[in-house]
Design an enzyme around this catalytic site. Structure first.
Site, mmCIF file in Angstrom:
data_model
loop_
_atom_site.group_PDB
_atom_site.id
_atom_site.type_symbol
_atom_site.label_atom_id
_atom_site.label_comp_id
_atom_site.label_asym_id
_atom_site.label_seq_id
_atom_site.Cartn_x
_atom_site.Cartn_y
_atom_site.Cartn_z
ATOM 1 N N MET A 30 -11.837 11.865 1.039
ATOM 2 C CA MET A 30 -11.829 11.638 2.484
ATOM 3 C C MET A 30 -11.712 10.142 2.775
ATOM 4 O O MET A 30 -11.942 9.701 3.901
ATOM 5 C CB MET A 30 -13.078 12.233 3.126
ATOM 6 C CG MET A 30 -13.133 13.759 2.933
ATOM 7 S SD MET A 30 -14.147 14.606 4.125
ATOM 8 C CE MET A 30 -15.738 13.900 3.795
ATOM 9 N N HIS A 37 -14.897 6.932 -6.266
ATOM 10 C CA HIS A 37 -13.502 7.388 -6.167
ATOM 11 C C HIS A 37 -12.646 6.682 -7.226
ATOM 12 O O HIS A 37 -11.780 7.305 -7.849
ATOM 13 C CB HIS A 37 -12.923 7.038 -4.788
ATOM 14 C CG HIS A 37 -13.640 7.668 -3.625
ATOM 15 N ND1 HIS A 37 -14.259 6.930 -2.638
ATOM 16 C CD2 HIS A 37 -13.830 8.964 -3.294
ATOM 17 C CE1 HIS A 37 -14.786 7.751 -1.739
ATOM 18 N NE2 HIS A 37 -14.550 8.982 -2.112
ATOM 19 N N SER A 185 -21.517 6.478 -1.963
ATOM 20 C CA SER A 185 -21.026 7.440 -0.976
ATOM 21 C C SER A 185 -20.411 6.670 0.183
ATOM 22 O O SER A 185 -20.932 5.621 0.572
ATOM 23 C CB SER A 185 -22.193 8.287 -0.456
ATOM 24 O OG SER A 185 -21.806 8.974 0.714
#
Ligand code: AMP
Length: 281
Positions: A30, A37, A185
């Site tokens: 996202m 990531h 996060s």
């Protein structure tokens, strides 16, 4: 690096790459990229010839009153990081491309989605499975990489891939943490300084629970009571769930063993953090 926003262009490009023998690695996200990531991209780079990153804040996986609007977004910065990570194509569709008017098809995985995040976020995994399925059909990857940060999501996607005979390999990778232990996060930027400080309790209780289990404690309730007390001592923490589950069935365990995972979701203000850890390594 190309940035593609059109579904049909992306699908055609990937189809011709696949037909010419290119091995496609795919990392769905996202966006608002961080080291977690990037660890998936690094692994994807090594395992495939063409590295595809999708960036799409998927509206169907957010419930009413959840943080869809305030979910952080920064495509310019993400593009820089992606290019450095060796991404070949960013796929960043608009919501109306993915869900045009009249859209009516959803993918639901049963059982595994009924607990944990699935219980507290009704419809969440239906949205996740639907978008991941669509992305797989568009990107047609040979392999897709996911983080164990979203432990239940990984289990649900594995189940979907198996049940629907999707022709790709799913790879799960470890949680990447900040130096002080907080699981990385995109949502961490929405924490106040004080909430971020209190949020350190999550990785701390997971570490302590694993240490206690390793030194012989096999009673899940003892580990959970200890963790709950410590989390509740943080003034801004509100526990959504705290459980010890089997890694495959996600059912709560009666006795801690090698396959047991402590999973938790805790709100700090409006921001909901999730984290997990195996208890015996
Ligand atoms: P998201 O952008 O949060 O939907 O996450 C996209 C992918 O990155 C998912 O497979 C996540 O599990 C993974 N991911 C997110 N945070 C981390 C982390 N701290 N460590 C490893 N993987 C992560």
């Amino acid at each position: 690096m190309d940035i593609i926003t059109s579904v049909s262009e992306m699908q055609q490009r990937c189809m011709s790459e696949r037909l010419s023998g290119t091995r496609i690695s795919f990392v769905p996200t996202m966006g608002y990229l961080h080291q977690g990531h990037l660890s998936l991209l690094e692994a994807g780079r090594k395992r495939g010839d063409l590295l595809v990153l999708s960036i799409f804040v998927n509206p169907t996986q957010f419930g009413q009153g959840e943080d869809f609007e305030v979910y952080p977004r920064d495509l310019a910065q993400d593009s820089l990081l992606a290019e450095q990570a060796g991404v070949d194509i960013i796929f960043a569709p608009e919501a109306k491309q993915m869900y045009p008017s009249g859209y009516a098809t959803y993918v639901s995985v049963e059982r595994l989605t009924e607990t944990l995040c699935g219980a507290s976020r009704p419809g969440h995994f239906r949205g996740v499975c639907t978008v991941v399925n669509k992305l797989f059909n568009i990107v047609q990857p040979h392999l897709a990489l996911f983080g164990r940060k979203d432990f239940q999501q990984l289990a649900v996607i594995r189940q979907m891939v198996e049940d629907l005979n999707l022709p790709l390999e799913i790879i799960g990778l470890p949680i990447v943490r900040e130096p002080d232990g907080l699981a990385m996060s995109s949502r961490n930027v929405n924490l106040t300084k004080e909430q971020r400080r209190q949020g350190l309790i999550l990785s701390s209780v997971l570490r302590q629970a694993a240490a206690t289990a390793s030194s012989g404690e096999r009673n899940p309730q003892a580990l959970l009571d200890f963790a709950r007390r410590q989390i509740e001592a943080q003034p801004e923490a509100r526990i959504d769930y705290l459980q010890i589950c089997d890694q495959t069935t996600l059912e709560e365990v009666a006795v801690v063993d090698q396959g047991s995972v402590m999973l938790l979701a805790v709100f700090f203000g409006q921001t909901r953090l999730i984290d997990n850890s195996y208890l015996l390594s």
